[in-house]
Design an enzyme around this catalytic site. Structure first.
Site: not given
Ligand code: NI
Length: 135
Positions: A15, A34, A40, A42, A80-81, A125
């Site tokens: 995100h 972020c 990047h 999580h 996911d992914h 997270e």
């Molecule tokens: Ni983040």
């Protein structure tokens, strides 16, 4: 007898937190790392709780396979992914913070769950940072 049953799930996603109407400086000041323009990832951990009355005939609150399948289809397969900003419709208009991701997951599951149940979504997270949304 009222009880809560939980199902855990997990997904990895990328995100970026930013407001397009703000400057890069302002975004970095508020969202820090972020806000990295290159995105990047999580490792999100999810705990979904369903609360209701135990069926006296079966001793079950809910067949957890039903909850498992809802989470798989509407959360894991969708997120996911993935790049949340680009690939998940709701985040075209919502910043994908943990708060908003929990909100989106709650709404997606709620739509497919028997309305007799109360729902709660706990989203980690990081190992130490998490949010809970109960509607
Ligand atoms: Ni983040």
């Amino acid at each position: 007898m009222r009880i809560t049953a939980y199902r855990k799930a997990h997904f990895n996603a990328a995100h970026r937190l930013y407001r397009p109407d703000w400057s890069d400086e302002q975004n970095t000041a508020v969202f820090g790392k972020c806000s990295n323009p290159h995105f990047h990832g999580h490792n999100y951990d999810l705990e979904v709780g369903v609360t209701g009355e135990v069926d006296p005939e079966t001793g079950y609150l809910i067949d957890l396979k039903i909850l498992k399948d809802i989470i798989k289809e509407h959360v894991e397969d969708a997120m996911d992914h993935r790049n949340l900003n680009i690939e998940v419709t709701e985040f075209k208009t919502l910043i994908p913070t943990a708060e908003h991701i929990a909100f989106v997951i709650y709404n997606r599951i709620k739509k497919h769950l028997d309305p007799k149940f109360d729902l709660e979504v706990k989203l980690f997270e990081t190992e130490r940072n998490f949010v809970v949304y109960k509607g």
